[in-house]
Motif scaffolding. Structure first.
Motif, mmCIF file in Angstrom:
data_model
loop_
_atom_site.group_PDB
_atom_site.id
_atom_site.type_symbol
_atom_site.label_atom_id
_atom_site.label_comp_id
_atom_site.label_asym_id
_atom_site.label_seq_id
_atom_site.Cartn_x
_atom_site.Cartn_y
_atom_site.Cartn_z
ATOM 1 N N ARG A 43 24.131 25.964 78.707
ATOM 2 C CA ARG A 43 24.387 27.173 77.904
ATOM 3 C C ARG A 43 23.533 28.336 78.394
ATOM 4 N N PHE A 44 22.282 28.046 78.756
ATOM 5 C CA PHE A 44 21.442 29.110 79.301
ATOM 6 C C PHE A 44 21.979 29.599 80.644
ATOM 7 N N ALA A 45 22.502 28.711 81.445
ATOM 8 C CA ALA A 45 23.089 29.113 82.726
ATOM 9 C C ALA A 45 24.282 30.041 82.489
ATOM 10 N N GLU A 46 25.072 29.718 81.471
ATOM 11 C CA GLU A 46 26.210 30.583 81.121
ATOM 12 C C GLU A 46 25.716 31.968 80.691
ATOM 13 N N LEU A 47 24.671 32.000 79.879
ATOM 14 C CA LEU A 47 24.096 33.285 79.466
ATOM 15 C C LEU A 47 23.589 34.070 80.663
ATOM 16 N N ARG A 48 22.929 33.385 81.589
ATOM 17 C CA ARG A 48 22.365 34.066 82.760
ATOM 18 C C ARG A 48 23.456 34.645 83.671
ATOM 19 N N GLY A 49 24.685 34.182 83.490
ATOM 20 C CA GLY A 49 25.801 34.766 84.233
ATOM 21 C C GLY A 49 26.147 36.161 83.740
ATOM 22 N N GLU A 50 25.738 36.496 82.515
ATOM 23 C CA GLU A 50 26.054 37.793 81.906
ATOM 24 C C GLU A 50 24.823 38.626 81.563
ATOM 25 N N PHE A 51 23.685 37.961 81.328
ATOM 26 C CA PHE A 51 22.483 38.648 80.850
ATOM 27 C C PHE A 51 21.282 38.305 81.726
ATOM 28 N N SER A 52 20.373 39.254 81.830
ATOM 29 C CA SER A 52 19.116 39.001 82.533
ATOM 30 C C SER A 52 18.218 38.146 81.638
ATOM 31 N N ASP A 53 17.178 37.566 82.238
ATOM 32 C CA ASP A 53 16.229 36.793 81.434
ATOM 33 C C ASP A 53 15.605 37.664 80.351
ATOM 34 N N GLY A 54 15.302 38.912 80.664
ATOM 35 C CA GLY A 54 14.739 39.832 79.683
ATOM 36 C C GLY A 54 15.682 40.082 78.525
ATOM 37 N N GLU A 55 16.970 40.225 78.807
ATOM 38 C CA GLU A 55 17.955 40.431 77.744
ATOM 39 C C GLU A 55 18.080 39.187 76.862
ATOM 40 N N ILE A 56 17.988 38.013 77.482
ATOM 41 C CA ILE A 56 18.059 36.772 76.707
ATOM 42 C C ILE A 56 16.843 36.652 75.792
ATOM 43 N N VAL A 57 15.676 36.988 76.307
ATOM 44 C CA VAL A 57 14.461 36.968 75.488
ATOM 45 C C VAL A 57 14.594 37.965 74.336
ATOM 46 N N GLU A 58 15.084 39.160 74.639
ATOM 47 C CA GLU A 58 15.246 40.184 73.600
ATOM 48 C C GLU A 58 16.242 39.738 72.537
ATOM 49 N N MET A 59 17.376 39.169 72.947
ATOM 50 C CA MET A 59 18.343 38.678 71.964
ATOM 51 C C MET A 59 17.731 37.568 71.119
ATOM 52 N N SER A 60 16.996 36.663 71.763
ATOM 53 C CA SER A 60 16.361 35.559 71.036
ATOM 54 C C SER A 60 15.389 36.089 69.994
ATOM 55 N N PHE A 61 14.595 37.071 70.373
ATOM 56 C CA PHE A 61 13.631 37.654 69.448
ATOM 57 C C PHE A 61 14.333 38.274 68.247
ATOM 58 N N PHE A 62 15.327 39.111 68.493
ATOM 59 C CA PHE A 62 15.978 39.809 67.390
ATOM 60 C C PHE A 62 16.777 38.858 66.497
ATOM 61 N N VAL A 63 17.428 37.882 67.077
ATOM 62 C CA VAL A 63 18.154 36.904 66.254
ATOM 63 C C VAL A 63 17.164 36.145 65.384
ATOM 64 N N GLY A 64 16.069 35.685 65.970
ATOM 65 C CA GLY A 64 15.058 34.964 65.206
ATOM 66 C C GLY A 64 14.420 35.822 64.129
ATOM 67 N N PHE A 65 14.109 37.062 64.478
ATOM 68 C CA PHE A 65 13.450 37.963 63.537
ATOM 69 C C PHE A 65 14.360 38.269 62.343
ATOM 70 N N TYR A 66 15.617 38.597 62.611
ATOM 71 C CA TYR A 66 16.519 38.916 61.505
ATOM 72 C C TYR A 66 16.882 37.677 60.700
ATOM 73 N N ASN A 67 16.895 36.519 61.325
ATOM 74 C CA ASN A 67 17.093 35.285 60.574
ATOM 75 C C ASN A 67 15.910 35.045 59.641
ATOM 76 N N LEU A 68 14.700 35.299 60.117
ATOM 77 C CA LEU A 68 13.505 35.197 59.281
ATOM 78 C C LEU A 68 13.593 36.158 58.100
#
Length: 105
Positions: A43-68
């Motif tokens: 799944r991460f490989a699929e994400l890396r096909g569309e997003f940079s590692d920085g974008e994945i980290v940013e999405m992870s942060f915001f999803v986690g933060f808003y879930n919190l």
């Protein structure tokens, strides 16, 4: 940003007018919230096909933060649209409960 129509369509991403990249981001967010252990290397490989590692980290942060935030608001029964006065009032009530708990100083 999303239009009102696009926000309403999120409940059915396959029928929505989202781009493949947006659908992938939405699926990622849903997985992180519902079953975070399902994020496999594939799944991460699929994400890396569309997003940079920085974008994945940013999405992870915001999803986690808003879930919190969502979970916090649910626990204290807070309506985030109610305004600052409600927040102050509820936090004061919470503090009184904590202060009145057995063993509180």
């Amino acid at each position: 940003g999303l239009t009102e129509r696009e926000i309403a369509e999120i409940d059915d991403p396959e029928a929505a007018s989202l781009s493949p990249r947006e659908r992938l981001a939405l699926a990622f967010a849903e997985t992180l919230i519902l079953v975070p252990t399902a994020m496999t290397d594939e799944r991460f490989a699929e994400l890396r096909g569309e997003f940079s590692d920085g974008e994945i980290v940013e999405m992870s942060f915001f999803v986690g933060f808003y879930n919190l935030l969502h979970r916090f608001n649910a626990v204290i029964d807070l309506d985030p649209t109610a305004g600052d006065d409600l927040v102050v009032h509820l936090l004061a009530d919470f503090q009184m409960i904590v202060d009145g708990a057995p063993g509180a100083t």
